[in-house]
Design an enzyme around this catalytic site. Structure first.
Site, PDB file in Angstrom:
ATOM      1  N   LYS B  21      24.670  40.012  27.495  1.00 26.31           N
ATOM      2  CA  LYS B  21      24.669  40.961  28.607  1.00 26.31           C
ATOM      3  C   LYS B  21      23.923  42.234  28.232  1.00 26.31           C
ATOM      4  O   LYS B  21      24.036  42.716  27.101  1.00 26.31           O
ATOM      5  CB  LYS B  21      26.108  41.356  28.965  1.00 26.31           C
ATOM      6  CG  LYS B  21      26.904  40.298  29.677  1.00 26.31           C
ATOM      7  CD  LYS B  21      28.195  40.917  30.230  1.00 26.31           C
ATOM      8  CE  LYS B  21      29.061  39.880  30.911  1.00 26.31           C
ATOM      9  NZ  LYS B  21      29.888  39.127  29.963  1.00 26.31           N
ATOM     10  N   GLY B 120      36.959  39.612  35.437  1.00 27.54           N
ATOM     11  CA  GLY B 120      38.153  40.013  34.698  1.00 27.54           C
ATOM     12  C   GLY B 120      39.437  39.969  35.489  1.00 27.54           C
ATOM     13  O   GLY B 120      40.480  40.396  34.996  1.00 27.54           O
ATOM     14  N   GLY B 181      35.926  35.778  38.451  1.00 27.97           N
ATOM     15  CA  GLY B 181      37.258  35.453  38.948  1.00 27.97           C
ATOM     16  C   GLY B 181      37.618  33.985  38.869  1.00 27.97           C
ATOM     17  O   GLY B 181      38.706  33.599  39.270  1.00 27.97           O
ATOM     18  N   GLY B 202      34.500  33.575  31.926  1.00 33.11           N
ATOM     19  CA  GLY B 202      34.732  34.399  30.742  1.00 33.11           C
ATOM     20  C   GLY B 202      36.210  34.518  30.485  1.00 33.11           C
ATOM     21  O   GLY B 202      36.831  33.638  29.887  1.00 33.11           O
ATOM     22  N   SER B 203      36.809  35.605  31.018  1.00 33.74           N
ATOM     23  CA  SER B 203      38.221  35.875  30.752  1.00 33.74           C
ATOM     24  C   SER B 203      39.133  34.768  31.265  1.00 33.74           C
ATOM     25  O   SER B 203      40.210  34.549  30.721  1.00 33.74           O
ATOM     26  CB  SER B 203      38.621  37.224  31.343  1.00 33.74           C
ATOM     27  OG  SER B 203      38.250  37.275  32.711  1.00 33.74           O
TER      28      SER B 203
END
Lengths: 289, 261
Positions: B21, B120, B181, B202-203
């Site tokens: 990123k 996130g 999300g 990701g998260s």
């Protein structure tokens, strides 16, 4: 109503699958459609995305697209299609074409693999060098004369073909055509190299196809203009092998599916038709014995 | 941008391509190997130090990273401009909430687009909203006459030629991913069925109870997004999902998707 036995009439509908686990499968399907529009009326083609063993079973020929070979191999294993793919290529010896990542998966031996390596399908008695030209930033295009092209309505077969190399592999070594049909001995002793497991061909025709010698179909000169600024490119010889064929299994380093040029697809569909006809004749002869 | 040392370690560990990123508008973080005339409008002073030390501006491209995500998840570096991405050899991915943002990013040189969603949170509602918005706006453009398309290009603040091409194709002219999300295999399949070409997570993986298992399940769900049997199987027994944040309760200033212009 007359019902003709499929074995006595020439192939009327041929099903070609594109392995759709990851990568540029949609682009291949589009180019196959464009290629089919360029071929004469018979036979008709059906194109399908292949994600399951059941779908693979319906196919007369298969394309393994460009993408990321480790990912494709892991997803294939988890989707329980790795075994059926080996069966398709190495036992039944159906016509198969791999582009970029597909070429890696079709090789009997591949190097530069990291922890755990990756599972290969095999089918081409070659060793490939993964990411031969380097990472994404070293990707390039080269206009090359490919001797095996067929013409389309738009483009003559003599025009250069735009070859797109993205993190591309090359064929580093042609291995002995594996008459014993085992794994490539010696290759499995090399560090960082993975080999494909051995398989027994289903019948005499599959055995003949499997025993053919590897033919070099195209090379890229290491003096090619796009490579002059590539500092990571190891100049092993004057030419890198970028396309090979062994019987009805074909592989190339570059991504024809990322162009709108259907000439390789037109040629390959012709090869699939020939392979399907060989099999029909073989099965007919076998049945009448 | 994360610590380049960590990025390098990841690149050395895996055989797959690596995406890093960079902050919105922060072209120095991106520069790996831009065209020399853009980097050095004036001849460089003959400073021996620059010959031996890595130049400060050659960061992500110098690392040899494979893709750059010009991401709203990091604090933006420029409140007006995005990075001009054409001079780079590395492909960029950028976020969008609708067709306008998507085509502006493509005009700047983005090779890939993703929804912004709301990173996130583990709440897929914003990713769905953004994907549906893109789809609706493309469908609207498809049915427009040339005159209407010109007005629509003005309304969306995008290049007319690019909008016309998109209308003709019936989809974005580059690959389009879902992001922001996605936390379950079903979320991933939902985004694929809405027409995305792939999914970023990701998260949703790394903040869950069993990251490895969930990652495998989501990968399977993306490949077999239309196969209900596979989706059911991979959704079983995944352990704790990430503790989510409901996007509806977030304050406006907390939303990352608002970043980007």
């Amino acid at each position: 109503m007359t019902v003709t036995s499929p074995a006595t009439s020439p192939a009327t509908c041929i099903t070609v699958g594109v392995l759709a686990l990851q990568g540029a499968f949609s682009e291949h399907v589009q180019l196959l459609r464009a290629a089919a529009a360029n071929t004469s009326s018979a036979p008709t083609f059906r194109f399908m995305e292949v994600r399951t063993p059941e779908q693979l079973q319906q196919c007369d020929g298969l394309i393994i697209p460009g993408g990321e070979s480790t990912t494709m191999s892991l997803v294939a294993a988890r989707s329980n299609i790795l075994g059926p793919l080996r069966e398709f290529v190495k036992v039944k010896r159906r016509p198969t074409w791999g582009t970029c990542a597909g070429l890696i998966l079709l090789a009997e031996s591949a190097n530069r693999t990291k922890k755990g390596g990756q599972d290969l399908i095999g089918g081409l008695d070659v060793r490939v060098n993964r990411n031969h030209f380097g990472r994404q930033t070293e990707s390039f295009q080269a206009n090359l004369h490919l001797p095996f092209l067929e013409s389309t309505k738009e483009t003559s077969k003599n025009d250069p073909y735009r070859c797109v190399f993205i993190r591309a592999p090359v064929v580093e070594k042609i291995l002995p055509s594996n008459k014993a049909l085992g794994i490539q001995e010696g290759e499995n002793e090399r560090a960082d190299t993975v080999v494909a497991p051995s398989k027994t061909p289903v019948d005499e025709l599959a055995k003949q196809e499997l025993e053919r010698e590897v033919e070099i179909m195209a090379t890229l000169s290491t003096n090619a203009e796009p490579l002059q600024e590539n500092q990571k490119h190891a100049h092993a010889g004057a030419e890198d092998i970028i396309a090979v064929r062994q019987g009805n299994v074909f592989g190339c380093s570059f991504h024809p599916e990322l162009t709108d040029d259907a000439r390789i697809h037109v040629w390959w569909l012709g090869e699939v038709v020939k392979a399907v006809e060989r099999r029909q004749q073989f099965e007919l002869a076998h049945r009448t014995k | 941008m994360s610590d380049p040392k960590m990025i390098k370690e990841i690149m050395d560990t895996v055989t797959i391509p690596v995406m890093a990123k960079a902050r919105i508008g922060h072209f120095v973080e991106c520069q790996v190997r831009p065209f020399p005339h853009l980097l050095f409008p004036l001849p460089l002073p003959p400073n021996p130090a620059t010959l031996t030390n890595p130049l400060p501006h050659q960061i992500l491209e110098a690392l040899g990273v494979d893709y750059i995500d010009e991401s709203e998840v990091l604090t933006p570096a420029d409140a007006i401009h995005h990075v001009s991405k054409h001079p780079f050899r590395i492909p960029f991915v950028c976020g969008c909430r609708g067709l306008g943002e998507a085509l502006r990013r493509i005009a700047e040189g983005a090779a890939m687009i993703r929804t912004k969603g709301e990173a996130g949170t583990g709440d897929v509602i914003e990713a769905v909203r953004h994907m549906r918005t893109v789809n609706t706006e493309i469908a609207r453009a498809k049915n427009m006459s040339e005159e209407e398309l010109r007005v629509y290009a003005k309304d969306l603040q995008v290049d007319y030629v690019l909008l016309k091409e998109t209308a003709k194709l019936g989809r974005l002219p580059v690959v389009n991913f879902a992001a922001g999300g996605v936390a379950t295999p079903a979320d991933a399949a939902l985004m694929m069925q809405l027409g995305c070409d792939g999914v970023f997570v990701g998260s949703g993986i790394f903040k869950s109870g069993d990251a490895a298992k969930r990652a495998k399940a989501i990968v399977q769900a993306v490949t077999h997004f239309n196969d209900h049997k596979v989706l059911m199987e991979v959704s079983m027994d995944l352990g704790e999902a990430m503790v989510g944040i409901n996007c509806g309760t977030m304050a406006e200033e907390e939303r990352l998707a608002k970043r980007g212009w």
